[in-house]
Enzyme design. Structure first.
Site, mmCIF file in Angstrom:
data_model
loop_
_atom_site.group_PDB
_atom_site.id
_atom_site.type_symbol
_atom_site.label_atom_id
_atom_site.label_comp_id
_atom_site.label_asym_id
_atom_site.label_seq_id
_atom_site.Cartn_x
_atom_site.Cartn_y
_atom_site.Cartn_z
ATOM 1 N N GLN A 1 -17.262 -4.920 26.565
ATOM 2 C CA GLN A 1 -16.397 -4.419 27.235
ATOM 3 C C GLN A 1 -16.909 -3.984 28.723
ATOM 4 O O GLN A 1 -17.087 -2.840 28.984
ATOM 5 C CB GLN A 1 -15.741 -3.271 26.665
ATOM 6 C CG GLN A 1 -14.434 -2.805 27.207
ATOM 7 C CD GLN A 1 -13.183 -3.670 27.204
ATOM 8 O OE1 GLN A 1 -12.916 -4.452 26.032
ATOM 9 N NE2 GLN A 1 -12.368 -3.866 27.997
ATOM 10 N N PHE A 2 -17.031 -4.893 29.810
ATOM 11 C CA PHE A 2 -17.512 -4.525 30.799
ATOM 12 C C PHE A 2 -16.855 -3.706 31.816
ATOM 13 O O PHE A 2 -17.285 -2.739 32.483
ATOM 14 C CB PHE A 2 -17.830 -5.752 31.728
ATOM 15 C CG PHE A 2 -16.692 -6.349 32.482
ATOM 16 C CD1 PHE A 2 -16.187 -6.167 33.866
ATOM 17 C CD2 PHE A 2 -15.835 -7.266 31.731
ATOM 18 C CE1 PHE A 2 -15.026 -6.716 34.396
ATOM 19 C CE2 PHE A 2 -14.536 -7.872 32.216
ATOM 20 C CZ PHE A 2 -14.330 -7.531 33.343
ATOM 21 N N THR A 3 -15.519 -3.513 31.461
ATOM 22 C CA THR A 3 -14.647 -2.395 32.203
ATOM 23 C C THR A 3 -14.933 -1.128 31.913
ATOM 24 O O THR A 3 -14.576 -0.464 32.782
ATOM 25 C CB THR A 3 -12.994 -2.705 31.824
ATOM 26 O OG1 THR A 3 -12.993 -2.762 30.508
ATOM 27 C CG2 THR A 3 -12.745 -4.345 32.089
#
Length: 181
Positions: free
Chosen positions: A123-125
């Site tokens: 989850q890069f966000t």
């Protein structure tokens, strides 16, 4: 409960890490009173959102790519400066975080103790920085190749600790279905 887990991106500060309750945001947990906290700059930490579940699955194009029964869903963000030390710390923290109830309904059991599973989703966000403007910046998130390597490494380390792991599909538009506990 849903928790955010973090570790400093610099190995020498790894002992000063903490767990914080998700609500309210950026507030230290009483769990680690008296410890020095590395929350001065949240953009410099490996990050994970951990959710206890009775079951969960992740799908890509209406096809299930990973599913678990009782355990944890972990949304894992990898930062630019993260490496092997942070992957090891995060895997140990996930496996041993005592967030499951014992016979007295106290949080004394870990994922290992209850023989739970992990659904691990990149989850890069989690590295979104919206302090300026209205569009978040993701410059502190690791490039996809490096992030994928460390997400895979966390999954491998969890498996070495006896934790069954299912994973999402990296760089795909994933739908995560969570039945929270």
């Amino acid at each position: 409960p849903r928790l955010c887990v973090s570790a400093s991106s610099r190995s020498e500060r790894l002992t000063h890490c903490s767990v914080r309750a998700e609500h309210p945001p950026l507030v230290r947990s009483d769990l680690f009173k008296g410890t020095r906290c590395c929350q001065e700059d949240w953009s410099l930490v490996v990050k994970a959102v951990v959710q206890r579940v009775t079951k969960a699955k992740v799908s890509v194009d209406n096809r299930t790519v990973g599913a678990i029964q009782s355990g944890l869903v972990v949304l894992l963000g990898i930062g630019n400066d993260d490496g092997e030390a942070e992957a090891q710390w995060m895997a140990r923290k996930i496996a041993n975080l005592r967030i499951f109830a014992d016979e007295e309904n106290k949080f004394n059991r870990s994922l290992v103790d209850v023989r739970g599973e992990v659904l691990l989703v990149s989850q890069f966000t989690l590295y979104g920085d919206a302090r300026k403007g209205r569009r978040p910046s993701f410059t502190e998130a690791a490039p996809p190749e490096g992030a994928e390597r460390l997400v895979d490494r966390v999954a491998e380390l969890l498996g070495e600790n006896g934790v069954p792991v299912a994973c999402g599909q990296f760089r795909a538009n994933m739908q995560v279905e969570i039945h929270n506990d």
